[in-house]
Design a protein around this motif. Structure first.
Motif, PDB file in Angstrom:
ATOM      1  N   ALA A 119      -6.294 -37.928   5.584  1.00  0.00           N
ATOM      2  CA  ALA A 119      -5.578 -38.642   4.528  1.00  0.00           C
ATOM      3  C   ALA A 119      -6.360 -39.864   4.061  1.00  0.00           C
ATOM      4  O   ALA A 119      -6.385 -40.181   2.873  1.00  0.00           O
ATOM      5  N   LYS A 120      -7.034 -40.542   4.996  1.00  0.00           N
ATOM      6  CA  LYS A 120      -7.844 -41.701   4.612  1.00  0.00           C
ATOM      7  C   LYS A 120      -9.073 -41.273   3.810  1.00  0.00           C
ATOM      8  O   LYS A 120      -9.476 -41.951   2.856  1.00  0.00           O
ATOM      9  N   ASP A 121      -9.672 -40.159   4.193  1.00  0.00           N
ATOM     10  CA  ASP A 121     -10.848 -39.666   3.453  1.00  0.00           C
ATOM     11  C   ASP A 121     -10.475 -39.255   2.034  1.00  0.00           C
ATOM     12  O   ASP A 121     -11.214 -39.523   1.076  1.00  0.00           O
ATOM     13  N   LEU A 122      -9.321 -38.601   1.884  1.00  0.00           N
ATOM     14  CA  LEU A 122      -8.885 -38.136   0.569  1.00  0.00           C
ATOM     15  C   LEU A 122      -8.069 -39.179  -0.186  1.00  0.00           C
ATOM     16  O   LEU A 122      -7.800 -38.985  -1.379  1.00  0.00           O
ATOM     17  N   CYS A 158       0.094 -38.816   3.821  1.00  0.00           N
ATOM     18  CA  CYS A 158       0.054 -37.836   4.910  1.00  0.00           C
ATOM     19  C   CYS A 158       1.178 -36.802   4.810  1.00  0.00           C
ATOM     20  O   CYS A 158       1.043 -35.703   5.338  1.00  0.00           O
ATOM     21  N   LYS A 159       2.277 -37.143   4.142  1.00  0.00           N
ATOM     22  CA  LYS A 159       3.421 -36.227   4.081  1.00  0.00           C
ATOM     23  C   LYS A 159       3.395 -35.337   2.843  1.00  0.00           C
ATOM     24  O   LYS A 159       3.514 -34.117   2.945  1.00  0.00           O
ATOM     25  N   CYS A 160       3.248 -35.920   1.669  1.00  0.00           N
ATOM     26  CA  CYS A 160       3.297 -35.128   0.436  1.00  0.00           C
ATOM     27  C   CYS A 160       1.912 -34.725  -0.065  1.00  0.00           C
ATOM     28  O   CYS A 160       1.804 -33.819  -0.902  1.00  0.00           O
ATOM     29  N   GLY A 161       0.865 -35.384   0.395  1.00  0.00           N
ATOM     30  CA  GLY A 161      -0.491 -35.045  -0.027  1.00  0.00           C
ATOM     31  C   GLY A 161      -0.844 -35.517  -1.419  1.00  0.00           C
ATOM     32  O   GLY A 161      -1.838 -35.064  -1.983  1.00  0.00           O
ATOM     33  N   LYS A 162      -0.048 -36.427  -1.995  1.00  0.00           N
ATOM     34  CA  LYS A 162      -0.316 -36.939  -3.339  1.00  0.00           C
ATOM     35  C   LYS A 162      -1.033 -38.280  -3.264  1.00  0.00           C
ATOM     36  O   LYS A 162      -0.926 -39.005  -2.273  1.00  0.00           O
ATOM     37  N   LYS A 163      -1.756 -38.602  -4.331  1.00  0.00           N
ATOM     38  CA  LYS A 163      -2.477 -39.869  -4.393  1.00  0.00           C
ATOM     39  C   LYS A 163      -1.527 -40.977  -4.834  1.00  0.00           C
ATOM     40  O   LYS A 163      -1.454 -41.336  -6.000  1.00  0.00           O
ATOM     41  N   GLU A 164      -0.783 -41.476  -3.880  1.00  0.00           N
ATOM     42  CA  GLU A 164       0.160 -42.555  -4.123  1.00  0.00           C
ATOM     43  C   GLU A 164      -0.237 -43.764  -3.279  1.00  0.00           C
ATOM     44  O   GLU A 164      -1.045 -43.657  -2.358  1.00  0.00           O
ATOM     45  N   GLU A 165       0.343 -44.894  -3.614  1.00  0.00           N
ATOM     46  CA  GLU A 165       0.052 -46.124  -2.863  1.00  0.00           C
ATOM     47  C   GLU A 165       0.685 -46.041  -1.475  1.00  0.00           C
ATOM     48  O   GLU A 165       1.874 -45.762  -1.331  1.00  0.00           O
ATOM     49  N   ILE A 166      -0.121 -46.288  -0.452  1.00  0.00           N
ATOM     50  CA  ILE A 166       0.355 -46.253   0.921  1.00  0.00           C
ATOM     51  C   ILE A 166       1.036 -47.584   1.230  1.00  0.00           C
ATOM     52  O   ILE A 166       0.450 -48.656   1.078  1.00  0.00           O
ATOM     53  N   VAL A 167       2.303 -47.507   1.659  1.00  0.00           N
ATOM     54  CA  VAL A 167       3.079 -48.737   1.855  1.00  0.00           C
ATOM     55  C   VAL A 167       2.750 -49.409   3.179  1.00  0.00           C
ATOM     56  O   VAL A 167       2.824 -50.637   3.293  1.00  0.00           O
ATOM     57  N   ALA A 168       2.385 -48.651   4.201  1.00  0.00           N
ATOM     58  CA  ALA A 168       2.099 -49.237   5.514  1.00  0.00           C
ATOM     59  C   ALA A 168       1.061 -48.386   6.227  1.00  0.00           C
ATOM     60  O   ALA A 168       1.083 -47.151   6.131  1.00  0.00           O
ATOM     61  N   HIS A 169       0.146 -49.066   6.910  1.00  0.00           N
ATOM     62  CA  HIS A 169      -0.882 -48.390   7.689  1.00  0.00           C
ATOM     63  C   HIS A 169      -0.527 -48.445   9.170  1.00  0.00           C
ATOM     64  O   HIS A 169       0.114 -49.399   9.633  1.00  0.00           O
ATOM     65  N   LYS A 170      -0.955 -47.447   9.882  1.00  0.00           N
ATOM     66  CA  LYS A 170      -0.638 -47.356  11.312  1.00  0.00           C
ATOM     67  C   LYS A 170      -1.420 -48.417  12.069  1.00  0.00           C
ATOM     68  O   LYS A 170      -2.639 -48.515  11.933  1.00  0.00           O
ATOM     69  N   CYS A 203      -3.378 -29.639  11.065  1.00  0.00           N
ATOM     70  CA  CYS A 203      -3.644 -30.340   9.809  1.00  0.00           C
ATOM     71  C   CYS A 203      -4.131 -29.342   8.765  1.00  0.00           C
ATOM     72  O   CYS A 203      -4.942 -28.457   9.062  1.00  0.00           O
ATOM     73  N   THR A 204      -3.659 -29.457   7.531  1.00  0.00           N
ATOM     74  CA  THR A 204      -4.071 -28.555   6.461  1.00  0.00           C
ATOM     75  C   THR A 204      -5.460 -28.901   5.918  1.00  0.00           C
ATOM     76  O   THR A 204      -6.019 -28.122   5.153  1.00  0.00           O
ATOM     77  N   GLY A 205      -5.982 -30.056   6.316  1.00  0.00           N
ATOM     78  CA  GLY A 205      -7.311 -30.444   5.844  1.00  0.00           C
ATOM     79  C   GLY A 205      -8.419 -29.994   6.768  1.00  0.00           C
ATOM     80  O   GLY A 205      -9.302 -29.228   6.387  1.00  0.00           O
ATOM     81  N   CYS A 206      -8.373 -30.453   8.012  1.00  0.00           N
ATOM     82  CA  CYS A 206      -9.433 -30.129   8.982  1.00  0.00           C
ATOM     83  C   CYS A 206      -9.096 -28.923   9.846  1.00  0.00           C
ATOM     84  O   CYS A 206      -9.930 -28.488  10.653  1.00  0.00           O
ATOM     85  N   ARG A 207      -7.892 -28.374   9.729  1.00  0.00           N
ATOM     86  CA  ARG A 207      -7.451 -27.200  10.489  1.00  0.00           C
ATOM     87  C   ARG A 207      -7.467 -27.445  11.999  1.00  0.00           C
ATOM     88  O   ARG A 207      -7.674 -26.518  12.792  1.00  0.00           O
ATOM     89  N   GLN A 208      -7.249 -28.670  12.394  1.00  0.00           N
ATOM     90  CA  GLN A 208      -7.196 -29.024  13.807  1.00  0.00           C
ATOM     91  C   GLN A 208      -5.790 -29.523  14.138  1.00  0.00           C
ATOM     92  O   GLN A 208      -5.082 -30.046  13.282  1.00  0.00           O
ATOM     93  N   LYS A 209      -5.412 -29.365  15.398  1.00  0.00           N
ATOM     94  CA  LYS A 209      -4.090 -29.826  15.828  1.00  0.00           C
ATOM     95  C   LYS A 209      -4.153 -31.323  16.131  1.00  0.00           C
ATOM     96  O   LYS A 209      -4.184 -31.751  17.291  1.00  0.00           O
ATOM     97  N   THR A 210      -4.158 -32.103  15.066  1.00  0.00           N
ATOM     98  CA  THR A 210      -4.295 -33.557  15.190  1.00  0.00           C
ATOM     99  C   THR A 210      -3.098 -34.322  14.649  1.00  0.00           C
ATOM    100  O   THR A 210      -3.104 -35.553  14.677  1.00  0.00           O
ATOM    101  N   ILE A 211      -2.082 -33.625  14.150  1.00  0.00           N
ATOM    102  CA  ILE A 211      -0.901 -34.293  13.592  1.00  0.00           C
ATOM    103  C   ILE A 211       0.123 -34.486  14.701  1.00  0.00           C
ATOM    104  O   ILE A 211       0.562 -33.525  15.331  1.00  0.00           O
ATOM    105  N   LYS A 212       0.512 -35.748  14.931  1.00  0.00           N
ATOM    106  CA  LYS A 212       1.483 -36.081  15.966  1.00  0.00           C
ATOM    107  C   LYS A 212       2.798 -36.592  15.395  1.00  0.00           C
ATOM    108  O   LYS A 212       3.732 -36.854  16.162  1.00  0.00           O
ATOM    109  N   ASP A 213       2.864 -36.758  14.077  1.00  0.00           N
ATOM    110  CA  ASP A 213       4.091 -37.240  13.429  1.00  0.00           C
ATOM    111  C   ASP A 213       4.764 -36.093  12.686  1.00  0.00           C
ATOM    112  O   ASP A 213       4.095 -35.296  12.012  1.00  0.00           O
ATOM    113  N   ALA A 214       6.070 -36.013  12.792  1.00  0.00           N
ATOM    114  CA  ALA A 214       6.821 -34.946  12.131  1.00  0.00           C
ATOM    115  C   ALA A 214       6.774 -35.096  10.617  1.00  0.00           C
ATOM    116  O   ALA A 214       6.644 -36.208  10.096  1.00  0.00           O
ATOM    117  N   TYR A 215       6.843 -33.965   9.921  1.00  0.00           N
ATOM    118  CA  TYR A 215       6.892 -33.866   8.457  1.00  0.00           C
ATOM    119  C   TYR A 215       5.559 -34.231   7.785  1.00  0.00           C
ATOM    120  O   TYR A 215       5.489 -34.301   6.564  1.00  0.00           O
TER     121      TYR A 215
END
Length: 232
Positions: A90-93, A97-109, A70-82
């Motif tokens: 991503a929730k804190d900021l 999760c993909k583009c890193g922009k402040k856009e409306e999230i269409v679906a939550h996991k 992850c580019t934020g916490c520098r930990q290997k916590t990303i399990k989804d491609a791209y």
């Protein structure tokens, strides 16, 4: 597009048109393809969701073989491609999760089965600490969230032999069925959030009642003073 240098526009149509739409599972029935078609695209904006869906549809999606950093916490916590950020960062900021922009999230996991069971068990433990009246109020609210309704007994018809009364009742019942709309099903996250909010409201009401009883209670010192004044 022409091969002429600088010519980036083309007016004519595509020469060879496809007769059928491309289907990624037409000749490929492997478990990997089925898994990709059932993949949940979540925690991304609308544009990124369309991009990932296109990659899956046309068999361009490349899944991760191991967790990504992850580019934020520098930990290997990303399990989804791209993805460039993990879900927590991503929730804190409040970004995609993909583009890193402040856009409306269409679906939550959606939470996993283990997380769902843990949340349900925690809610049940907190509900047991409530009084009987508030516990019943909580369960009534949960039934309302789940769309459960108690069957109401219809009033007895006074004139059972009257055909006119039966016709009127039948028409009114049909009108009620047409006007009533089924409630939209809640997602698991909204269900837990509403249940938690209701539980907190009941807890606050319970503490308010306890404070009221504490104010009305008389201390032992005051009782002794009143008893001595009565003797004098």
């Amino acid at each position: 597009m022409s091969t002429q240098r600088g010519n980036t526009s083309r007016i004519r149509r595509q020469k060879h048109q496809n007769r059928t739409v491309f289907n990624n599972s037409l000749h490929d029935t492997s478990k990997h393809t089925k898994m990709l078609n059932n993949l949940e695209i979540a925690e991304v904006c609308k544009r990124c969701q369309e991009v990932i869906a296109w990659k899956i549809k046309y068999k361009k999606y490349k899944a991760l073989s191991q967790p990504k950093t992850c580019t934020g916490c520098r930990q290997k916590t990303i399990k989804d491609a791209y993805h460039i950020l993990c879900i927590n960062c991503a929730k804190d900021l409040d970004v995609c999760c993909k583009c890193g922009k402040k856009e409306e999230i269409v679906a939550h996991k959606s939470p996993s089965e283990m997380e769902r069971l843990q949340t349900m068990a925690q809610l049940e433990m907190e509900v047991k600490a409530l009084s009987e009246r508030r516990r019943r109020a909580y369960y009534r609210y949960i039934d309302k969230l789940e769309g459960k309704k108690k069957k109401k007994k219809n009033a007895k018809q006074q004139d059972t032999g009257s055909l006119e009364t039966e016709r009127v009742n039948k028409e009114s019942a049909e009108n009620e069925e047409e006007t009533c709309e089924e409630p939209t099903p809640l997602s698991l996250e909204e269900y837990f959030r509403n249940a938690r909010q209701k539980l907190e409201e009941l807890k606050k009401g319970m503490t308010a009642d306890d404070d009221l009883f504490d104010d009305l209670s008389i201390s032992s010192d005051e009782e002794e003073d009143d008893f001595e004044d009565g003797d004098e």
